[in-house]
Design an enzyme around this catalytic site. Structure first.
Site, PDB file in Angstrom:
ATOM      1  N   HIS A   1      -5.203  -3.644  -2.656  1.00 49.61           N
ATOM      2  CA  HIS A   1      -4.660  -2.697  -3.652  1.00 49.61           C
ATOM      3  C   HIS A   1      -4.646  -3.288  -5.066  1.00 49.61           C
ATOM      4  O   HIS A   1      -4.140  -2.422  -6.019  1.00 49.61           O
ATOM      5  CB  HIS A   1      -3.354  -1.745  -3.387  1.00 49.61           C
ATOM      6  CG  HIS A   1      -3.784  -1.009  -2.013  1.00 49.61           C
ATOM      7  ND1 HIS A   1      -4.222   0.292  -1.827  1.00 49.61           N
ATOM      8  CD2 HIS A   1      -3.665  -1.496  -0.687  1.00 49.61           C
ATOM      9  CE1 HIS A   1      -4.427   0.796  -0.777  1.00 49.61           C
ATOM     10  NE2 HIS A   1      -3.821  -0.271   0.240  1.00 49.61           N
TER      11      HIS A   1
ATOM     12  N   SER B   1       0.922  -1.281  -0.059  1.00 51.84           N
ATOM     13  CA  SER B   1      -0.028   0.047   0.153  1.00 51.84           C
ATOM     14  C   SER B   1       0.826   1.311   0.076  1.00 51.84           C
ATOM     15  O   SER B   1       0.384   2.385  -0.483  1.00 51.84           O
ATOM     16  CB  SER B   1      -0.851   0.119   1.334  1.00 51.84           C
ATOM     17  OG  SER B   1      -0.100   0.044   2.435  1.00 51.84           O
TER      18      SER B   1
ATOM     19  N   LYS C   1     -12.150   0.250  -2.351  1.00 53.89           N
ATOM     20  CA  LYS C   1     -11.013   0.773  -3.054  1.00 53.89           C
ATOM     21  C   LYS C   1     -11.316   0.890  -4.535  1.00 53.89           C
ATOM     22  O   LYS C   1     -12.355   1.724  -5.036  1.00 53.89           O
ATOM     23  CB  LYS C   1      -9.756   0.207  -2.755  1.00 53.89           C
ATOM     24  CG  LYS C   1      -9.062   0.435  -1.246  1.00 53.89           C
ATOM     25  CD  LYS C   1      -7.790  -0.201  -0.824  1.00 53.89           C
ATOM     26  CE  LYS C   1      -7.661   0.107   0.509  1.00 53.89           C
ATOM     27  NZ  LYS C   1      -8.320  -0.689   1.420  1.00 53.89           N
TER      28      LYS C   1
END
Length: 386
Positions: A206, A178, A237
Site C-alpha cells: 500500500h 492495510s 493497487k
C-alpha cells in the site's frame, strides 16, 4: 451431514455481523462504479493513483496481447519466462534501488514464497501483530519459530531480538498497514536488524507508487537502503494492473528462484501484463501531480470529519479508517451510505482486532474534491441521525 455444520457456522457469523459476501461490478474500476446495476461513488478501492482504467495502460495491454498472446503457458523455470517479464523485473529493481527483482502472480504468493524460502526450522521470525494475513500465513508455513511484537513497538522487538541467540532472524512488517493506514518505523526497524544481524522484510503493498519520491515506496519515503532489506510490493493497487514483485540482493533473488514454492510451481503471469506494467511504471514516476492531488484530498477528508462521533485513526496515507467499534454499527453505517449512493466497506474481525470495527475509507487521485465533500456530508448526516 457436514453441510449442516458448515451452514450453522455461517449462520453464527451472520448473527455476529461477520458474514461476508461478494458484490459484482458492471463497470471499470473508478471512483464512480456500477454495482448490481446501481451507480455508486466508491471509497473502497486500492487503485490509489486511478490507473486501473487508464487509457495508456489499456493500450499497452492490448499491444502486449497482440505481440505476446494472452497466456504464458508454463512456469517461469520451464518456458514461461518472456522478454517482457525479464525487462519489467530489471525496471522494477532500478526503480526501488535494489540489485534485482522477481515477479510473482500476487502479493499473497510473494509473501508465502519468500518467507518460506528464507527461513525454516531453527530460525526465528519477528512479526508486527497487525501484519497482513498473507504474512501471518507465510511465517506459519515457514515452520520457523514465530515471535510477535506489539504494533510498531520497537522497544519490545529489540528485547526479543536480543534474546534470540541462534538461527537466521527475519523481521517482517507491513510498510503501510492495510487496515490502519499508518507507516511502520522502517528506519528504526532497520537499525535493529543491523545491530542484531537480522533481515528486514517489508511488505509495501500500500506504499509502492504512492509514498516516497516519484512513488518509489516506503524505503524512499524514509531515505533508507540496505542489503538487509527484502522489499515486496504489489502491482494491482497503485500500479493499476496485477501481480507483485520482490526486490533484493541477487543472492536473495537466486534463492527465491530455487526455493520459493509459489514461484517455482506456478504458471507465469501473462507477458502482456508486464507490457502494461512497464507503462504503469512510467506513469508512476511521472505522477507527482497525482500524488499531490491525493495528499490534498486526504487533508480535506481529515478536516471535514474531525468533529464526528467516530474518529479517524492516525494516518497520512490514502487509507483513512473511521473507527466505529461495534460490528453491527459499522455494517449499518456502510449500508446507510450505500443507501445514499456511496460505497465504503465495513471492516470487522478477524481482519481487525475485536472491538475495532471500522469504515475503511480509501482515497484515489481519481477522486475529485466534490466527491470527498459528498462523503463528508453523508457521514455528518448519519452522525446526526444516530
Amino acid at each position: 451431514m457436514p453441510f449442516i455444520q458448515l451452514q450453522n457456522e455461517l449462520d453464527e457469523r451472520a448473527t455476529l455481523g461477520l458474514l461476508r459476501s461478494r458484490r459484482t461490478l458492471s463497470s471499470p474500476q473508478s471512483p464512480h462504479i456500477i454495482v448490481d446495476g446501481k451507480p455508486y461513488l466508491a471509497f473502497c478501492s486500492n487503485d490509489y493513483l486511478g490507473l486501473a482504467n487508464h487509457p495508456q495502460l489499456i493500450a499497452a495491454l492490448q499491444q502486449g496481447a497482440q505481440q505476446w498472446g494472452v497466456g504464458a503457458g508454463a512456469a517461469h523455470l520451464v518456458n514461461g519466462h518472456f522478454d517482457p517479464h525479464h525487462q519489467l523485473e530489471q525496471q522494477l529493481a532500478v526503480f526501488v534501488g535494489k540489485p534485482a527483482a522477481l515477479l510473482f502472480s500476487t502479493g499473497y504468493m510473494a509473501n508465502l514464497g519468500a518467507v518460506q524460502a528464507l527461513v525454516g526450522k531453527g530460525d526465528t521470525v519477528f512479526a508486527d501483530k497487525l501484519n497482513h494475513a498473507s504474512l501471518n500465513d507465510a511465517m506459519l508455513l515457514s515452520r520457523a519459530e514465530v515471535t510477535r511484537y506489539r504494533h510498531g513497538d520497537v522497544a519490545q522487538l529489540e528485547k526479543q531480538l536480543a534474546q534470540t541467540r541462534s538461527g537466521r532472524k527475519l523481521v517482517i512488517t507491513d510498510a503501510v498497514f492495510s487496515m490502519d493506514g499508518d507507516i511502520a518505523p522502517l528506519r528504526e526497524l532497520l537499525a535493529l536488524c543491523e545491530q542484531y544481524d537480522a533481515w528486514l522484510y517489508a511488505d509495501d503493498a500500500h506504499g509502492f507508487g504512492v509514498v516516497g519520491e516519484q512513488g518509489r515506496g516506503s524505503m524512499a519515503h524514509f531515505g533508507i537502503a540496505s542489503e538487509r532489506i527484502v522489499y515486496m510490493a504489489t502491482l494491482g493497487k497503485a500500479a493499476g494492473v496485477s501481480g507483485a514483485f520482490i526486490a533484493a540482493e541477487q543472492v536473495v533473488i537466486d534463492t527465491l528462484v530455487n526455493h520459493a514454492h509459489s514461484y517455482v510451481y506456478t504458471t507465469a503471469t501473462p507477458p502482456a501484463l508486464s507490457v502494461a506494467l512497464s507503462q504503469s511504471l512510467q506513469l508512476i514516476a511521472q505522477g507527482d501531480g497525482l500524488r499531490m492531488h491525493l495528499k490534498k484530498l486526504i487533508a480535506q477528508l481529515r478536516n471535514g470529519l474531525s468533529d464526528l462521533p467516530w474518529q479517524l485513526m492516525p494516518s497520512d496515507t490514502a487509507i483513512q479508517p473511521l473507527l466505529v467499534g461495534d460490528n453491527q454499527l459499522a455494517l449499518k453505517l456502510s449500508e446507510s451510505l450505500r443507501g445514499r449512493g456511496i460505497w465504503v466497506a465495513a471492516i470487522r474481525p478477524p481482519t481487525v482486532p475485536q472491538g475495532t470495527a471500522r469504515l475503511r475509507i480509501t482515497l484515489s487521485a481519481a477522486h475529485s474534491a466534490a466527491d470527498v465533500d459528498q462523503l463528508i456530508g453523508a457521514l455528518h448526516e448519519l452522525a446526526q441521525e444516530s
